[in-house]
Design an enzyme around this catalytic site. Sequence first.
Site, PDB file in Angstrom:
ATOM      1  N   PHE A  12       0.818  -1.211   0.000  1.00  0.00           N
ATOM      2  CA  PHE A  12       0.000   0.000   0.000  1.00  0.00           C
ATOM      3  C   PHE A  12       0.856   1.267   0.000  1.00  0.00           C
ATOM      4  N   TRP A  13       1.762   1.383   0.967  1.00  0.00           N
ATOM      5  CA  TRP A  13       2.512   2.631   1.108  1.00  0.00           C
ATOM      6  C   TRP A  13       3.420   2.912  -0.090  1.00  0.00           C
TER       7      TRP A  13
ATOM      8  N   VAL B  87      -9.021  -0.325  13.774  1.00  0.00           N
ATOM      9  CA  VAL B  87      -9.842  -1.414  13.231  1.00  0.00           C
ATOM     10  C   VAL B  87     -10.068  -2.409  14.372  1.00  0.00           C
TER      11      VAL B  87
ATOM     12  N   SER C   5      -5.865  -7.287   9.771  1.00  0.00           N
ATOM     13  CA  SER C   5      -5.118  -7.943   8.674  1.00  0.00           C
ATOM     14  C   SER C   5      -5.971  -8.287   7.469  1.00  0.00           C
TER      15      SER C   5
ATOM     16  N   LEU D 174      -8.288  -3.533   5.594  1.00  0.00           N
ATOM     17  CA  LEU D 174      -9.281  -2.452   5.750  1.00  0.00           C
ATOM     18  C   LEU D 174      -8.582  -1.098   5.909  1.00  0.00           C
ATOM     19  N   ALA D 175      -7.428  -1.071   6.580  1.00  0.00           N
ATOM     20  CA  ALA D 175      -6.758   0.205   6.859  1.00  0.00           C
ATOM     21  C   ALA D 175      -6.441   0.980   5.564  1.00  0.00           C
TER      22      ALA D 175
ATOM     23  N   LEU E 258      -1.995  14.595  19.229  1.00  0.00           N
ATOM     24  CA  LEU E 258      -2.632  14.002  20.420  1.00  0.00           C
ATOM     25  C   LEU E 258      -2.686  12.478  20.349  1.00  0.00           C
TER      26      LEU E 258
HETATM   27  S1  MYA Z   1      -1.522   5.806  14.438  1.00  0.00           S
HETATM   28  C1  MYA Z   1      -2.495   4.737  15.465  1.00  0.00           C
HETATM   29  C2  MYA Z   1      -2.890   3.504  14.706  1.00  0.00           C
HETATM   30  N1  MYA Z   1      -3.802   2.684  15.464  1.00  0.00           N
HETATM   31  C3  MYA Z   1      -3.466   1.634  16.206  1.00  0.00           C
HETATM   32  O1  MYA Z   1      -2.307   1.278  16.302  1.00  0.00           O
HETATM   33  C4  MYA Z   1      -4.595   0.948  16.947  1.00  0.00           C
HETATM   34  C5  MYA Z   1      -4.469  -0.569  16.979  1.00  0.00           C
HETATM   35  N2  MYA Z   1      -4.297  -1.094  15.628  1.00  0.00           N
HETATM   36  C6  MYA Z   1      -5.286  -1.143  14.703  1.00  0.00           C
HETATM   37  O2  MYA Z   1      -6.408  -0.703  14.922  1.00  0.00           O
HETATM   38  C7  MYA Z   1      -4.907  -1.737  13.350  1.00  0.00           C
HETATM   39  O3  MYA Z   1      -3.767  -2.556  13.493  1.00  0.00           O
HETATM   40  C8  MYA Z   1      -4.647  -0.641  12.271  1.00  0.00           C
HETATM   41  C9  MYA Z   1      -4.155  -1.328  10.972  1.00  0.00           C
HETATM   42  C10 MYA Z   1      -5.950   0.081  11.947  1.00  0.00           C
HETATM   43  C11 MYA Z   1      -3.593   0.340  12.724  1.00  0.00           C
HETATM   44  N3  MYA Z   1      -0.583   4.012  10.021  1.00  0.00           N
HETATM   45  O4  MYA Z   1      -5.949  -3.279   7.469  1.00  0.00           O
HETATM   46  P1  MYA Z   1      -4.584  -3.867   7.444  1.00  0.00           P
HETATM   47  C12 MYA Z   1      -0.617  -0.215   7.074  1.00  0.00           C
HETATM   48  C13 MYA Z   1      -0.534   3.880   8.675  1.00  0.00           C
HETATM   49  O5  MYA Z   1      -4.502  -5.258   6.950  1.00  0.00           O
HETATM   50  P2  MYA Z   1      -4.621  -3.810  10.327  1.00  0.00           P
HETATM   51  C14 MYA Z   1      -2.701   6.803  13.645  1.00  0.00           C
HETATM   52  O6  MYA Z   1      -3.848   6.819  13.990  1.00  0.00           O
HETATM   53  C15 MYA Z   1       0.365  -1.350   6.968  1.00  0.00           C
HETATM   54  O7  MYA Z   1       1.676  -0.835   6.866  1.00  0.00           O
HETATM   55  N4  MYA Z   1      -0.556   2.702   8.033  1.00  0.00           N
HETATM   56  O8  MYA Z   1      -3.888  -3.772   8.894  1.00  0.00           O
HETATM   57  C16 MYA Z   1      -2.223   7.621  12.458  1.00  0.00           C
HETATM   58  C17 MYA Z   1      -0.133  -2.052   5.718  1.00  0.00           C
HETATM   59  O9  MYA Z   1       0.254  -1.341   4.561  1.00  0.00           O
HETATM   60  P3  MYA Z   1       1.546  -1.849   3.714  1.00  0.00           P
HETATM   61  C18 MYA Z   1      -0.647   1.599   8.785  1.00  0.00           C
HETATM   62  O10 MYA Z   1      -3.578  -4.143  11.321  1.00  0.00           O
HETATM   63  C19 MYA Z   1      -2.730   6.964  11.191  1.00  0.00           C
HETATM   64  C20 MYA Z   1      -1.656  -1.904   5.840  1.00  0.00           C
HETATM   65  O11 MYA Z   1      -1.873  -0.767   6.729  1.00  0.00           O
HETATM   66  C21 MYA Z   1      -0.713   1.664  10.178  1.00  0.00           C
HETATM   67  O12 MYA Z   1      -5.847  -4.626  10.302  1.00  0.00           O
HETATM   68  C22 MYA Z   1      -2.178   7.562   9.941  1.00  0.00           C
HETATM   69  C23 MYA Z   1      -2.272  -3.130   6.487  1.00  0.00           C
HETATM   70  O13 MYA Z   1      -3.653  -2.912   6.581  1.00  0.00           O
HETATM   71  C24 MYA Z   1      -0.672   2.924  10.797  1.00  0.00           C
HETATM   72  N5  MYA Z   1      -0.710   3.085  12.130  1.00  0.00           N
HETATM   73  O14 MYA Z   1      -5.059  -2.279  10.576  1.00  0.00           O
HETATM   74  C25 MYA Z   1      -2.717   6.906   8.689  1.00  0.00           C
HETATM   75  N6  MYA Z   1      -0.820   0.402  10.654  1.00  0.00           N
HETATM   76  O15 MYA Z   1       1.181  -3.199   3.161  1.00  0.00           O
HETATM   77  C26 MYA Z   1      -2.081   7.435   7.412  1.00  0.00           C
HETATM   78  C27 MYA Z   1      -0.793  -0.407   9.597  1.00  0.00           C
HETATM   79  O16 MYA Z   1       1.796  -0.834   2.671  1.00  0.00           O
HETATM   80  C28 MYA Z   1      -2.606   8.776   7.022  1.00  0.00           C
HETATM   81  N7  MYA Z   1      -0.691   0.300   8.456  1.00  0.00           N
HETATM   82  O17 MYA Z   1       2.671  -1.947   4.709  1.00  0.00           O
HETATM   83  C29 MYA Z   1      -2.047   9.240   5.699  1.00  0.00           C
HETATM   84  C30 MYA Z   1      -2.555  10.611   5.288  1.00  0.00           C
HETATM   85  C31 MYA Z   1      -3.984  10.550   4.764  1.00  0.00           C
HETATM   86  C32 MYA Z   1      -4.573  11.921   4.427  1.00  0.00           C
HETATM   87  C33 MYA Z   1      -3.924  12.574   3.173  1.00  0.00           C
HETATM   88  C34 MYA Z   1      -4.584  13.903   2.844  1.00  0.00           C
HETATM   89  C35 MYA Z   1      -3.962  14.592   1.744  1.00  0.00           C
HETATM   90  O1  JJ1 Z   2       4.243   3.689  27.977  1.00  0.00           O
HETATM   91  C1  JJ1 Z   2       5.130   3.112  27.363  1.00  0.00           C
HETATM   92  N1  JJ1 Z   2       5.969   2.285  27.957  1.00  0.00           N
HETATM   93  C2  JJ1 Z   2       6.016   2.115  29.407  1.00  0.00           C
HETATM   94  C3  JJ1 Z   2       5.330   0.847  29.845  1.00  0.00           C
HETATM   95  C4  JJ1 Z   2       6.013  -0.388  29.358  1.00  0.00           C
HETATM   96  C5  JJ1 Z   2       5.246  -1.610  29.718  1.00  0.00           C
HETATM   97  C6  JJ1 Z   2       5.829  -2.798  29.037  1.00  0.00           C
HETATM   98  N2  JJ1 Z   2       5.822  -2.705  27.609  1.00  0.00           N
HETATM   99  C7  JJ1 Z   2       7.463   2.216  29.830  1.00  0.00           C
HETATM  100  N3  JJ1 Z   2       7.657   2.230  31.154  1.00  0.00           N
HETATM  101  C8  JJ1 Z   2       8.950   2.443  31.755  1.00  0.00           C
HETATM  102  C9  JJ1 Z   2       8.849   3.658  32.636  1.00  0.00           C
HETATM  103  C10 JJ1 Z   2      10.074   3.865  33.540  1.00  0.00           C
HETATM  104  C11 JJ1 Z   2       9.713   4.845  34.628  1.00  0.00           C
HETATM  105  C12 JJ1 Z   2      10.889   5.105  35.524  1.00  0.00           C
HETATM  106  C13 JJ1 Z   2      12.085   5.569  34.728  1.00  0.00           C
HETATM  107  C14 JJ1 Z   2      12.416   4.625  33.605  1.00  0.00           C
HETATM  108  C15 JJ1 Z   2      11.228   4.385  32.710  1.00  0.00           C
HETATM  109  O2  JJ1 Z   2       8.365   2.314  29.038  1.00  0.00           O
HETATM  110  C16 JJ1 Z   2       5.315   3.327  25.868  1.00  0.00           C
HETATM  111  C17 JJ1 Z   2       6.141   4.546  25.582  1.00  0.00           C
HETATM  112  O3  JJ1 Z   2       7.382   4.426  26.161  1.00  0.00           O
HETATM  113  N4  JJ1 Z   2       4.027   3.492  25.255  1.00  0.00           N
HETATM  114  C18 JJ1 Z   2       3.590   2.692  24.294  1.00  0.00           C
HETATM  115  O4  JJ1 Z   2       4.251   1.753  23.879  1.00  0.00           O
HETATM  116  C19 JJ1 Z   2       2.254   3.032  23.733  1.00  0.00           C
HETATM  117  C20 JJ1 Z   2       2.306   3.211  22.248  1.00  0.00           C
HETATM  118  C21 JJ1 Z   2       3.266   4.267  21.779  1.00  0.00           C
HETATM  119  C22 JJ1 Z   2       3.089   4.551  20.292  1.00  0.00           C
HETATM  120  C23 JJ1 Z   2       1.953   5.488  20.114  1.00  0.00           C
HETATM  121  C24 JJ1 Z   2       1.330   5.579  18.759  1.00  0.00           C
HETATM  122  C25 JJ1 Z   2       0.399   6.744  18.812  1.00  0.00           C
HETATM  123  C26 JJ1 Z   2      -0.477   6.938  17.627  1.00  0.00           C
HETATM  124  C27 JJ1 Z   2      -0.678   8.396  17.479  1.00  0.00           C
HETATM  125  O5  JJ1 Z   2      -1.552   8.786  16.522  1.00  0.00           O
END
Ligand code: MYA
Ligand code: JJ1
Length: 388
Positions: free
Chosen positions: A4-5, A140, A146, A149-150, A388
């Site tokens: 995808f990417w 999702v 997997s 859908l993303a 955020l």
């Molecule tokens: S980051 C927070 C993301 N959310 C989570 O981590 C929550 C828990 N995880 C899930 O809900 C799922 O695992 C998600 C993927 C939904 C993340 N950013 O549907 P798939 C790619 C971008 O089979 P699933 C946030 O919210 C992956 O590399 N892409 O996978 C910012 C693969 O593509 P490719 C991601 O695990 C989001 C494809 O998706 C991410 O069921 C920014 C697989 O799809 C991710 N975090 O669902 C989004 N995770 O094959 C981009 C996986 O190429 C925005 N993938 O490697 C771009 C700008 C759009 C606007 C543009 C305007 C001009």
């Molecule tokens: O919170 C995080 N890690 C903690 C908990 C680890 C638990 C085991 N995996 C951590 N704790 C150590 C703290 C310690 C305090 C005393 C001093 C030394 C350190 O490390 C981590 C960040 O570190 N958080 C996550 O993994 C959550 C996901 C982060 C990715 C976020 C993606 C955001 C999407 C935004 O759109």
Amino acid sequence: RHKFWESQPVGQFKDIGDTSLPEGPIEAPTPLSEVKQEPYNLPNPYEWITCDMDSEEMCIEVYTLLTNNYVEDDENMFRFNYSKEFLQWALRPPGYFKSWHIGVRVKNSKKLVAFITGIPARIRVRDEIVNMAEINFLCVHKKLRSKRLAPVMIKEVTRRVHLEHIWQAAYTAGIVLPTPISTCQYWHRSLNPKKLIDVGFSRLGARMTMSRTIKLYKLPDTTATPGFRKMELHDVPAVTRTIRKYLSQFIVAPDFDDNDVEHWLLPKENVVDSYVVECPETHEITDFCSFYTLPSSILGNQSYSTLKAAYSYYNVSTKTPLLQLMNDALIVAKRKDYDVFNALDVMHNGSFLKELKFGPGDGKLHYYLYNYRIKQTLKASELGLVLL
Ligand code: MYA
Ligand code: JJ1
């Protein structure tokens, strides 16, 4: 590797280090008439919805999806638990588009199973101010992972952003994708070390007892800086001036006006906390600090169900040393019963983390731009943007 990417206008791994590629938009804006008018196709059992975040019911559905299925740490011990009030704040900034709050539900049961959002933002990259979407809350349902859908959701949000004549986006993720403009480290400052150790968020250090640990992280009951107080509505113009000037030194930063500052930085109970330093003599606002509230659910602990975390947001020091300002932020967070204060190593945060007893976490945060190339990877300290 990234089917995808590799098809998207983002920096590609194969192009890293290629200095012949110019900075700026990767592809030109599509003529509006060529932007697809109909939504992308979803697999048959599902349908698109636009989520009305003014509606309490819709808000609860989104909150429930995220509470059960959003981001976890690498050992699945904690899961982000954004509150409903937080989601409403995060998703309705000045000029927001309801059409960018996108849900996917099961046609039969109407159950919400996926979500993605965009909000508009002006982001400065070097000396260009670019209208962008900030993309967040991609989720999702665990049972539908997997199934690719993303990518459909990302294409659909892109289409709806294009319909508003916006061609760039900013987003962050905990995973590596093509390709980060910068990679940041999470740092954590224990406020309630006993609870953090009990729930497995942190561990007792070598040669440390619980009572020595509690003593190590003790903080004064009151803040140290004269004139340190909660931000109020009448502070908005002064805070805007202070923060604009401060952010101008970073390579990537938001271009905040008074409306943005009122929305993003005026204190909102249990959502965002902001403090100013008002000079006792001149009544000027010299410094500013803020944090937002993002609890995590503690998965499978007998004694505790939530971790109350403060996340460092925007901080500006012009007179008070940043170290002292942030120590005061720790003091107010402790007084408000937060268990931990988290920060990224963005902006000047690197200058106080070690001294104020933050330790590096096991998580990283990667920053990305969509359809905008940056020639070199940036240092975290060159970023002036917190999502955020
Ligand atoms: S980051 C927070 C993301 N959310 C989570 O981590 C929550 C828990 N995880 C899930 O809900 C799922 O695992 C998600 C993927 C939904 C993340 N950013 O549907 P798939 C790619 C971008 O089979 P699933 C946030 O919210 C992956 O590399 N892409 O996978 C910012 C693969 O593509 P490719 C991601 O695990 C989001 C494809 O998706 C991410 O069921 C920014 C697989 O799809 C991710 N975090 O669902 C989004 N995770 O094959 C981009 C996986 O190429 C925005 N993938 O490697 C771009 C700008 C759009 C606007 C543009 C305007 C001009
Ligand atoms: O919170 C995080 N890690 C903690 C908990 C680890 C638990 C085991 N995996 C951590 N704790 C150590 C703290 C310690 C305090 C005393 C001093 C030394 C350190 O490390 C981590 C960040 O570190 N958080 C996550 O993994 C959550 C996901 C982060 C990715 C976020 C993606 C955001 C999407 C935004 O759109």
